[in-house]
Design a protein around this motif. Structure first.
Motif, PDB file in Angstrom:
ATOM      1  N   PRO A  30       0.793  -1.240   0.000  1.00  0.00           N
ATOM      2  CA  PRO A  30       0.000   0.000   0.000  1.00  0.00           C
ATOM      3  C   PRO A  30       0.824   1.289   0.000  1.00  0.00           C
ATOM      4  N   ARG A  50      -5.911  -0.723  -2.356  1.00  0.00           N
ATOM      5  CA  ARG A  50      -6.356   0.187  -1.298  1.00  0.00           C
ATOM      6  C   ARG A  50      -7.797   0.627  -1.450  1.00  0.00           C
ATOM      7  N   ASP A  95      -2.269   2.391   5.174  1.00  0.00           N
ATOM      8  CA  ASP A  95      -1.544   2.863   3.991  1.00  0.00           C
ATOM      9  C   ASP A  95      -0.026   2.861   4.205  1.00  0.00           C
ATOM     10  N   ASN A 129       1.407   0.255   5.511  1.00  0.00           N
ATOM     11  CA  ASN A 129       1.618  -1.194   5.592  1.00  0.00           C
ATOM     12  C   ASN A 129       1.582  -1.732   7.033  1.00  0.00           C
ATOM     13  N   CYS A 157     -12.657   2.346   4.236  1.00  0.00           N
ATOM     14  CA  CYS A 157     -11.925   1.081   4.117  1.00  0.00           C
ATOM     15  C   CYS A 157     -12.665   0.185   3.139  1.00  0.00           C
ATOM     16  N   ARG A 175      -8.885  -3.118   4.346  1.00  0.00           N
ATOM     17  CA  ARG A 175      -7.747  -2.322   3.883  1.00  0.00           C
ATOM     18  C   ARG A 175      -8.167  -0.853   3.934  1.00  0.00           C
ATOM     19  N   THR A 214      -8.444   2.870   2.931  1.00  0.00           N
ATOM     20  CA  THR A 214      -8.347   3.601   1.663  1.00  0.00           C
ATOM     21  C   THR A 214      -7.811   5.008   1.938  1.00  0.00           C
ATOM     22  N   HIS A 215      -8.552   5.779   2.689  1.00  0.00           N
ATOM     23  CA  HIS A 215      -8.106   7.121   3.098  1.00  0.00           C
ATOM     24  C   HIS A 215      -9.066   7.637   4.149  1.00  0.00           C
TER      25      HIS A 215
END
Ligand code: GLU
Length: 539
Positions: free
Chosen positions: A355, A366, A492, A494, A522, A535, A537-538
């Motif tokens: 990521p 991501r 992001d 890792n 996520c 995971r 994303t932002h």
């Protein structure tokens, strides 16, 4: 609307959604994405002003403002984007055939995606053709990766950039040999056996080396020896004759092919081949043979274009139209195939989809949408400027798309048990330890959509409170859950974060998105033994 007004509206929206507290970072990100020309200092000043103003307001007033803006459309107006891709005047008469010609020594990243995305876009706009051509003629330093075709096509497909045709330069070696032969025969190429030092010294002085004037018949004989590997690696190169007076010495009589004794290549058909063309030779021949009419390539290929034009002149061909484009940088991310590769080999990155990388695979993993990368590329336009693509911009574009499909779920990184005395409904809930850090015994909080609790005692492991009524009162509202599900989030950077999310998360399928309250967007990776893996994303 002024920037200040935009900032105020966004601060209101952000505060309304986060219990009356607008987040400075989110506002700065938003403004930077919308007003990329605004200096960071100015962006901070305007954001601070808006956040101060809004955070001093009462929650009820914020909500009132928000519902007013909501009716008018609270979303900030995207600054009108001018159309940045140029018209192709010539396309009325000629077909538009573009190509993306990567060296497949690693999957592609945002930097080279710019060429692919623009090439596909121009082909689409003019009903033309888009070719994927692998420049895989370096069997020494840049050995292609295994399954390059599948790996590249997967990423291209995700970007909606499927090629109409696919070629491998390494499948076309005999073809290049035939053009090398013609070039030698016609006397516009020669086989040079000079020591490279001597040759360089001569060319620097704009002087021809003795090999340049050797009779074509002898040249062809030597070419045959090169093909049979009777002439060994390092003993000879084939050069294209150019203007020896050319102002740039690197253009003068550039190399078109050389001998490789033991090729190291993933294409098994090539392992007995000993004459390998340079990128410049193979690419120039292919652009002509595949009837490419528009070449979009990096600015760093400017000199290569000049080199290739000499070859086109020799053959009597017309050089395709073209654009050179600048490099893209992503803050804090290495966008270089060789650096990424070295990092993976050294164990610094987990793989091509780590990521922290700017590879298309990492963006996909991501949870970025392909449209976001495309929009960011289109917004840069077609020019030779080197550009920095800001993460805030990518996050912002992505957030706009995924917001509506991401269900908001409660999530606590550090859960804490709250025991409630005198409760008419439940006497135990889970709350967020971080959030409760701000409260002390005697404070009253409202459990969202439930009732009010007066905190009586706090210890590091637990908190206690009394039920004090259901009526809505002016007091901080906090999230809670009854049970929770263990989740693990790949961040992001890792790293992995663990926490507790509301049980609804187990209803989500891999690939679905959620917004974890006070944490961020996520995407669901998998579920295993009652635990969900996500995971990030932002924000
Ligand atoms: N293989 C070259 C690159 O990846 C292609 C350059 C070109 O488009 O001609 O930069």
């Amino acid at each position: 609307m002024s920037i200040e007004e935009d900032a105020y509206r966004y601060a209101i929206k952000n505060a309304a959604l986060h219990e009356g507290k607008a987040d400075m970072g989110a506002l700065i990100g938003k403004l930077k994405a919308l007003y990329s020309d605004l200096s960071i200092k100015k962006t901070m000043e305007i954001s601070l002003e808006a956040v101060k103003k809004v955070n001093a307001m009462k929650l009820g007033d914020i909500k009132k403002e928000f519902s007013k803006f909501d009716k008018e459309g609270y979303e900030l107006k995207q600054v009108e984007k001018e159309e940045k891709l140029p018209e192709l005047e010539w396309a009325k008469k000629e077909e538009v055939v573009t190509r993306y010609a990567p060296n497949p020594n690693g999957p592609f990243h945002l930097g080279n995606a710019r060429t692919a995305i623009l090439s596909k876009e121009f082909a689409n706009r003019y009903n033309g053709k888009f070719i994927l051509r692998f420049d895989d003629t370096d069997p020494k330093v840049k050995k292609p990766i295994e399954n390059a075709e599948q790996i590249f096509k997967e990423d291209l497909h995700w970007l909606d950039c499927d090629p109409d045709e696919t070629f491998f330069a390494s499948d076309r070696l005999e073809l290049y040999h035939s053009y090398l032969k013609t070039a030698l025969q016609k006397g516009f190429a020669y086989i040079c056996k000079c020591e490279s030092e001597d040759w360089r010294a001569k060319i620097k002085e704009k002087q021809a080396c003795p090999c340049r004037s050797i009779d074509p018949k002898k040249q062809l004989k030597m070419f045959d020896q090169m093909l049979k590997n009777e002439i060994k690696e390092g003993e000879a190169v084939i050069r294209i004759k150019t203007d020896l007076e050319h102002k740039d010495p690197s253009i003068r009589d550039w190399w078109a092919a050389k001998v490789v004794d033991a090729p190291n290549h993933t294409n098994p058909k090539t392992l007995k081949n000993h004459v390998w063309p340079s990128y410049n030779f193979a690419s120039a021949i292919d652009d002509h043979l595949l009837k490419v009419t528009l070449i979009i390539r990096g600015q760093e290929h400017e000199q290569n274009k000049t080199k290739q034009e000499f070859l086109y002149k020799h053959f009597g061909w017309t050089y395709p139209h073209g654009f050179h484009i600048g490099r893209i940088a992503l803050p804090n991310v290495a966008l270089s195939t060789s650096k990424i590769k070295a990092g993976i080999e050294a164990g610094e990155f987990s793989g091509w989809d780590d990521p922290r990388l700017g590879t298309i695979k990492a963006f996909r993993r991501r949870g970025f949408k392909p449209e976001v990368l495309k929009q960011a590329i289109f917004d840069l336009g077609v020019n030779t400027n080197d550009s920095v693509v800001q993460w805030e911009k990518l996050n912002d574009l992505n957030r706009k798309i995924v917001e509506s499909e991401s269900e908001r779920l409660t999530f606590f990184e550090e859960p804490l048990q709250l025991d409630i005395a005198y409760s008419p409904k439940m006497n135990k809930v889970i709350v967020d330890k971080k959030r409760f850090g701000a409260f002390k015994a005697g404070d009253v909080v409202r459990l969202r959509k439930l009732f009010n609790v007066k905190i009586t005692k706090k210890d590091p492991l637990q908190v206690f409170g009394d039920f004090v009524g259901e009526a809505k009162v002016k007091t901080p509202v906090v999230g809670w859950m009854q049970d929770g599900v263990d989740i693990e989030i790949l961040m992001d950077d890792n790293s992995r974060k663990a926490g507790l999310a509301e049980e609804k998360i187990l209803e989500k399928k891999p690939g679905e998105r959620v917004y974890l309250d006070r944490f961020g967007f996520c995407i669901i990776d998998k579920k295993e033994k009652g635990k969900a893996f996500l995971r990030f994303t932002h924000k």
